[in-house]
Design an enzyme around this catalytic site. Structure first.
Site, PDB file in Angstrom:
ATOM      1  CG  MET A 162      37.797  10.952   8.074  1.00 21.28           C
ATOM      2  SD  MET A 162      37.531   9.183   7.773  1.00 21.28           S
ATOM      3  CE  MET A 162      36.953   8.692   9.392  1.00 21.28           C
ATOM      4  NE  ARG A 163      34.044  17.611   7.298  1.00 20.68           N
ATOM      5  CZ  ARG A 163      33.791  17.913   8.563  1.00 20.68           C
ATOM      6  NH1 ARG A 163      32.588  17.765   9.041  1.00 20.68           N
ATOM      7  NH2 ARG A 163      34.751  18.372   9.348  1.00 20.68           N
ATOM      8  CG  ASN A 203      33.860   6.169   0.535  1.00 21.30           C
ATOM      9  OD1 ASN A 203      34.945   6.723   0.745  1.00 21.30           O
ATOM     10  ND2 ASN A 203      33.192   5.560   1.510  1.00 21.30           N
ATOM     11  N   GLY A 223      45.978   9.847   3.356  1.00 22.46           N
ATOM     12  CA  GLY A 223      46.088   9.922   1.897  1.00 22.46           C
ATOM     13  C   GLY A 223      46.784   8.753   1.224  1.00 22.46           C
ATOM     14  CB  SER A 224      47.928   5.381   2.276  1.00 22.25           C
ATOM     15  OG  SER A 224      46.778   4.658   2.633  1.00 22.25           O
ATOM     16  CG  ASN A 225      42.945   3.937  -0.094  1.00 26.25           C
ATOM     17  OD1 ASN A 225      42.966   2.919  -0.767  1.00 26.25           O
ATOM     18  ND2 ASN A 225      42.701   3.940   1.215  1.00 26.25           N
ATOM     19  CG  HIS A 271      33.488   1.089   4.501  1.00 24.67           C
ATOM     20  ND1 HIS A 271      33.536   2.084   5.463  1.00 24.67           N
ATOM     21  CD2 HIS A 271      33.096  -0.039   5.155  1.00 24.67           C
ATOM     22  CE1 HIS A 271      33.182   1.579   6.625  1.00 24.67           C
ATOM     23  NE2 HIS A 271      32.903   0.297   6.468  1.00 24.67           N
TER      24      HIS A 271
END
Ligand code: GRF
Length: 211
Positions: free
Chosen positions: A101-102, A118, A23-25, A120
């Site tokens: 992660m899905r 998202n 959860g850092s972002n 990446h």
């Protein structure tokens, strides 16, 4: 009825975080909202993993958290239908994946068309999928980085919103490179959200921001 005063303030969008882990972002984005640098309203933090560390961060920031996992459902479609229902309950307009992660499927993507974002840890379209930093190092690229993109039903594939370059150093290990990319992610994600929430035009795969 008296005339309403016209406000120049941008509309504050209602959004949800989807997380699976650290959860850092999410935390970096929450800090920018709290500093008044990003005008947006996080309505709920959802995790498919009840022991995700990020849930504690969400609670620290007084946000409602919700968790369930695909294994609680008969199919991945049923899981996503429950997720859509949950997000609609919170009247969410945008969905921000931050280490979720899905792969999202048709049910979610069609419920929030071009409104799922998202991040990446590579310069897409290079190195999609897992272990992007290791892929970059093994490939021998001199520059990698991070990408904020819209989400479709393929892995790390949707139209690109913003990217930030991180140079690879001779002495880099996966850990060292990942650390620098993560720092770049924290500085990029909220900026990308600020622009995309203010509106954009999609021309094929090209994104043009209104501001
Ligand atoms: C980040 O590297 C992000 O790019 C990827 O998953 C990681 C999540 O990290 N999608 P965190 O949970 O935000 O700390």
């Amino acid at each position: 009825m008296g005339k309403r005063k016209k406000s120049n303030k941008p509309i504050s969008v209602r959004f949800a975080f989807l997380i699976s882990g650290r959860g850092s972002n999410m935390e970096a984005i929450l800090e920018k909202i709290e500093e008044g640098k990003l005008r947006a309203r996080p309505m709920v933090v959802f995790s498919d993993n009840a022991s995700a560390k990020g849930l504690k961060i969400a609670k620290k920031h007084n946000l409602p958290t919700e968790t369930f996992s695909p294994s609680d459902f008969v199919s991945s479609r049923a899981y996503e239908e429950a997720l859509v229902e949950l997000l609609k309950k919170y009247k969410v307009e945008w969905v921000v994946c931050a280490g979720y992660m899905r792969i999202l499927r048709e049910t979610m993507v069609s419920a929030f068309p071009n409104k799922i974002v998202n991040i990446h840890p590579s310069l897409l379209p290079s190195f999609p999928g897992l272990n992007a930093q290791k892929q970059a190092l093994l490939h021998g690229v001199k520059h990698t980085g991070c990408t904020v993109h819209l989400v479709d039903t393929q892995t790390d594939n949707g139209p690109i919103l913003m990217q930030k370059v991180v140079s690879v150093k001779n002495k880099d290990t996966v850990e060292k490179l990942s650390e620098r990319i993560l720092k770049a992610e924290h500085s990029l994600y909220w900026r990308a959200l600020k622009r995309v929430f203010a509106g954009y035009i999609l021309d094929g795969r090209r994104v043009f921001f209104s501001k």
